[in-house]
Design a protein around this motif. Structure first.
Motif, PDB file in Angstrom:
ATOM      1  N   ASN A  86       0.900  -1.289   0.070  1.00 52.70           N
ATOM      2  CA  ASN A  86      -0.022  -0.029  -0.008  1.00 52.70           C
ATOM      3  C   ASN A  86       0.938   1.331   0.077  1.00 52.70           C
ATOM      4  O   ASN A  86       2.180   1.249   0.362  1.00 52.70           O
ATOM      5  N   THR A  87       0.501   2.346  -0.613  1.00 52.29           N
ATOM      6  CA  THR A  87       0.932   3.649  -0.374  1.00 52.29           C
ATOM      7  C   THR A  87       0.526   4.585   0.306  1.00 52.29           C
ATOM      8  O   THR A  87      -0.521   4.575   0.868  1.00 52.29           O
TER       9      THR A  87
ATOM     10  N   PRO B 270       1.574  -9.140  10.157  1.00 52.80           N
ATOM     11  CA  PRO B 270       0.170  -8.663   9.981  1.00 52.80           C
ATOM     12  C   PRO B 270      -0.932  -9.753   9.477  1.00 52.80           C
ATOM     13  O   PRO B 270      -0.504 -10.788   8.649  1.00 52.80           O
ATOM     14  N   ASP B 271      -2.186  -9.569   9.794  1.00 53.16           N
ATOM     15  CA  ASP B 271      -3.169 -10.406   9.579  1.00 53.16           C
ATOM     16  C   ASP B 271      -4.144  -9.997   8.260  1.00 53.16           C
ATOM     17  O   ASP B 271      -5.347  -9.943   8.250  1.00 53.16           O
ATOM     18  N   GLY B 272      -3.415  -9.063   7.452  1.00 50.56           N
ATOM     19  CA  GLY B 272      -4.221  -8.369   6.194  1.00 50.56           C
ATOM     20  C   GLY B 272      -3.681  -7.048   5.845  1.00 50.56           C
ATOM     21  O   GLY B 272      -2.479  -6.753   6.378  1.00 50.56           O
ATOM     22  N   PHE B 273      -4.164  -6.657   4.962  1.00 54.04           N
ATOM     23  CA  PHE B 273      -3.850  -5.333   4.474  1.00 54.04           C
ATOM     24  C   PHE B 273      -3.840  -4.162   5.514  1.00 54.04           C
ATOM     25  O   PHE B 273      -4.461  -3.970   6.462  1.00 54.04           O
ATOM     26  N   GLY B 274      -2.524  -3.150   5.232  1.00 57.58           N
ATOM     27  CA  GLY B 274      -2.350  -2.240   6.271  1.00 57.58           C
ATOM     28  C   GLY B 274      -2.229  -0.967   5.621  1.00 57.58           C
ATOM     29  O   GLY B 274      -2.421  -0.899   4.453  1.00 57.58           O
ATOM     30  N   ALA B 275      -1.868   0.045   6.218  1.00 60.29           N
ATOM     31  CA  ALA B 275      -1.857   1.525   5.744  1.00 60.29           C
ATOM     32  C   ALA B 275      -0.709   2.410   6.599  1.00 60.29           C
ATOM     33  O   ALA B 275      -0.317   2.107   7.672  1.00 60.29           O
ATOM     34  N   ILE B 276      -0.065   3.167   5.833  1.00 58.62           N
ATOM     35  CA  ILE B 276       0.977   3.994   6.498  1.00 58.62           C
ATOM     36  C   ILE B 276       0.695   5.516   6.136  1.00 58.62           C
ATOM     37  O   ILE B 276       0.138   5.959   5.164  1.00 58.62           O
ATOM     38  N   THR B 277       0.943   6.334   7.309  1.00 58.50           N
ATOM     39  CA  THR B 277       0.999   7.773   7.009  1.00 58.50           C
ATOM     40  C   THR B 277       1.930   8.278   6.032  1.00 58.50           C
ATOM     41  O   THR B 277       2.875   7.795   5.727  1.00 58.50           O
ATOM     42  N   SER B 278       1.448   9.702   5.669  1.00 58.81           N
ATOM     43  CA  SER B 278       2.390  10.438   4.621  1.00 58.81           C
ATOM     44  C   SER B 278       3.782  10.544   5.218  1.00 58.81           C
ATOM     45  O   SER B 278       4.513  10.927   4.473  1.00 58.81           O
TER      46      SER B 278
ATOM     47  N   ALA C 278       3.977   6.323  11.070  1.00 58.86           N
ATOM     48  CA  ALA C 278       2.800   5.112  11.861  1.00 58.86           C
ATOM     49  C   ALA C 278       2.289   4.468  10.976  1.00 58.86           C
ATOM     50  O   ALA C 278       2.121   4.686   9.553  1.00 58.86           O
ATOM     51  N   ILE C 279       1.870   3.188  11.266  1.00 54.44           N
ATOM     52  CA  ILE C 279       1.431   2.220  10.585  1.00 54.44           C
ATOM     53  C   ILE C 279       0.231   1.500  11.060  1.00 54.44           C
ATOM     54  O   ILE C 279       0.228   1.352  12.297  1.00 54.44           O
ATOM     55  N   VAL C 280      -0.944   1.378  10.398  1.00 50.64           N
ATOM     56  CA  VAL C 280      -1.940   0.592  11.027  1.00 50.64           C
ATOM     57  C   VAL C 280      -2.022  -0.622  10.220  1.00 50.64           C
ATOM     58  O   VAL C 280      -2.116  -0.933   9.012  1.00 50.64           O
ATOM     59  N   PHE C 281      -2.505  -1.915  11.234  1.00 51.58           N
ATOM     60  CA  PHE C 281      -2.610  -2.988  10.394  1.00 51.58           C
ATOM     61  C   PHE C 281      -3.361  -3.986  11.416  1.00 51.58           C
ATOM     62  O   PHE C 281      -3.676  -3.638  12.592  1.00 51.58           O
ATOM     63  N   PRO C 282      -3.787  -5.047  10.761  1.00 56.94           N
ATOM     64  CA  PRO C 282      -5.072  -5.804  11.457  1.00 56.94           C
ATOM     65  C   PRO C 282      -4.014  -7.168  11.957  1.00 56.94           C
ATOM     66  O   PRO C 282      -3.282  -7.611  11.409  1.00 56.94           O
ATOM     67  N   SER C 283      -4.447  -7.440  13.043  1.00 58.83           N
ATOM     68  CA  SER C 283      -3.818  -8.779  13.698  1.00 58.83           C
ATOM     69  C   SER C 283      -4.667  -9.205  14.834  1.00 58.83           C
ATOM     70  O   SER C 283      -5.579  -8.513  15.341  1.00 58.83           O
ATOM     71  N   ALA C 284      -4.583 -10.436  15.230  1.00 59.66           N
ATOM     72  CA  ALA C 284      -5.227 -11.089  16.381  1.00 59.66           C
ATOM     73  C   ALA C 284      -4.430 -10.761  17.660  1.00 59.66           C
ATOM     74  O   ALA C 284      -3.302  -9.822  17.413  1.00 59.66           O
TER      75      ALA C 284
ATOM     76  N   ALA D 112     -16.436  -8.255  16.134  1.00 59.87           N
ATOM     77  CA  ALA D 112     -15.363  -9.326  15.955  1.00 59.87           C
ATOM     78  C   ALA D 112     -14.287  -9.202  14.965  1.00 59.87           C
ATOM     79  O   ALA D 112     -13.459  -9.545  15.578  1.00 59.87           O
ATOM     80  N   PHE D 113     -14.622  -8.618  14.081  1.00 58.70           N
ATOM     81  CA  PHE D 113     -13.593  -8.648  12.886  1.00 58.70           C
ATOM     82  C   PHE D 113     -13.489  -7.070  12.468  1.00 58.70           C
ATOM     83  O   PHE D 113     -14.202  -6.378  11.919  1.00 58.70           O
ATOM     84  N   ASN D 114     -12.060  -6.587  12.581  1.00 55.94           N
ATOM     85  CA  ASN D 114     -11.994  -5.213  12.154  1.00 55.94           C
ATOM     86  C   ASN D 114     -10.675  -5.206  11.178  1.00 55.94           C
ATOM     87  O   ASN D 114      -9.532  -5.732  11.912  1.00 55.94           O
ATOM     88  N   ALA D 115     -10.708  -4.759  10.126  1.00 61.72           N
ATOM     89  CA  ALA D 115      -9.849  -4.896   9.224  1.00 61.72           C
ATOM     90  C   ALA D 115      -9.976  -3.800   8.085  1.00 61.72           C
ATOM     91  O   ALA D 115     -10.639  -3.064   7.989  1.00 61.72           O
ATOM     92  N   GLN D 116      -8.973  -3.953   7.145  1.00 58.56           N
ATOM     93  CA  GLN D 116      -8.939  -3.013   5.869  1.00 58.56           C
ATOM     94  C   GLN D 116      -8.710  -1.500   6.164  1.00 58.56           C
ATOM     95  O   GLN D 116      -9.667  -0.706   5.711  1.00 58.56           O
ATOM     96  N   PRO D 117      -7.864  -1.276   7.031  1.00 56.85           N
ATOM     97  CA  PRO D 117      -7.727   0.234   7.490  1.00 56.85           C
ATOM     98  C   PRO D 117      -7.418   1.078   6.296  1.00 56.85           C
ATOM     99  O   PRO D 117      -6.490   0.649   5.451  1.00 56.85           O
TER     100      PRO D 117
END
Length: 366
Positions: free
Chosen positions: A114-115, A161-169, A173-179, A210-215
């Motif tokens: 991701n960009t 990580p357990d799926g797609f993440g995102a990064i700030t400009s 900081a990186i946001v990602f899903p995980s258990a 229960a499931f929070n993802a795709q930030p």
């Protein structure tokens, strides 16, 4: 999003077929936010077998004589083969093979990329750059110029990580899903300060789902919008949630029950992205999978265009144009093609016609 009723054992096959990758977060599969799951270990074990796949670099076709003028922006995406690409958001653009560029830095397979909104940073889940990630992909960052690769180590530990993440400009900081949190799958944030990454902090603790993802992070870096639902893979009942990057202001933004008048109050919402005007663009399947917009301060969403059935997984460019994966283009081959349209959908064009893009998350940036 093309939804596939699959289990973990079928994930690899489904990925190659263009189905959406599950976030793979079950409460019993890992015990902390850096652990990841076994599904990510071999998600792309065959990726290197197709490094010479035809990217159809001359295949851009203008689907509208009034196609939106290019005003900047680039899109990151993944092919079912596992190859990563970046392409300018203009008609006739030639894709840049990021996998080939990354191969020059280090070998390994990649799950996703991701960009940042300004294009200065790329975040990816990869086996490259760190021996502890070999065979079990880890979170990593590289500059937009494809330099200074770094495995993200939080308190000395790599992050799976357990799926797609995102990064700030700012790349800090990186946001990602995980258990490892109070839910089956949660969102976490790690921050860089003084050259070190912090221990992951929980962002979705207040979620009722229960499931929070795709930030997706807003252009100003203050807000995260994401999928939140009762089942995995953005299935029935998935809603849109948001929370501040400082872990304040959590709220459920929209649920399938908030359907526009006359439409079913069932279904799922997916892949939210904050536009420059503060509206939230997302995929909803109230009347088939289409792109919708929730204007800032509104409670009723509006459809973005009427001529795009089976339109999936949108993101918003910094200039406000909307990018999505259009599966049912009239006369098309029935694959996920990248579509770029104006904010009001009055004009559009399709990039890379005939090229199937994996519906696992696309990135929009400068």
């Amino acid at each position: 999003m093309t939804r596939c009723a699959i289990g973990v054992l079928a994930w690899m096959v489904a990925m190659m077929a263009g189905c959406n990758a599950p976030p793979a977060g079950g409460g019993s599969t890992t015990q902390n936010a850096t652990g990841g799951t076994a599904a990510n270990r071999n998600a792309n074990s065959t990726a290197n077998n197709n490094r010479n796949i035809n990217a159809n670099t001359s295949g851009n076709v203008n689907q509208n004589v009034n196609a939106p003028a290019a005003t900047g922006g680039r899109i990151t995406y993944r092919l079912p083969s596992g190859e990563l690409f970046r392409i300018e958001a203009r008609d006739g653009a030639t894709p840049e093979n990021l996998t080939a560029a990354l191969d020059r830095l280090a070998s390994g397979n990649d799950n996703w990329l991701n960009t940042s909104a300004n294009g200065e940073w790329l975040v990816l889940d990869t086996e490259r750059f760190d021996p502890d990630c070999a065979g079990f992909a880890c979170l990593a960052v590289v500059t937009g110029a494809l330099a200074s690769p770094e495995s993200v180590r939080a308190d000395g530990q790599v992050i799976h990580p357990d799926g797609f993440g995102a990064i700030t400009s700012a790349g800090d900081a990186i946001v990602f899903p995980s258990a490892g949190g109070p839910h089956n799958l949660d969102l976490w944030i790690t921050r860089r300060s003084g050259g070190a990454w912090s221990a992951p902090q929980l962002l979705s603790g207040a979620s009722p789902y229960a499931f929070n993802a795709q930030p997706s992070i807003s252009n100003d870096g203050r807000l995260v919008v994401f999928d939140c639902g009762p089942v995995q893979y953005a299935g029935e009942g998935t809603a849109i949630c948001q929370v501040g990057m400082d872990n304040t202001g959590f709220r459920v933004v929209l649920t399938p029950a908030n359907a526009p008048p006359g439409l079913s109050e069932r279904g799922a919402l997916h892949s939210p992205s904050v536009a420059p005007d503060g509206s939230i663009v997302f995929e909803g399947d109230w009347d088939g999978e289409r792109v919708w917009r929730l204007p800032a301060g509104a409670s009723v969403p509006v459809r973005v265009g009427t001529d795009f059935p089976n339109d999936n997984s949108p993101c918003v460019l910094p200039d406000g144009r909307v990018v999505s994966l259009w599966l049912d283009r009239p006369g098309g081959p029935g694959v996920h093609e990248i579509k770029v349209m104006t904010a009001d959908a009055s004009n559009f064009f399709v990039l890379q016609t005939g090229v199937d893009v994996a519906d696992t998350g696309i990135g929009c940036g400068e």
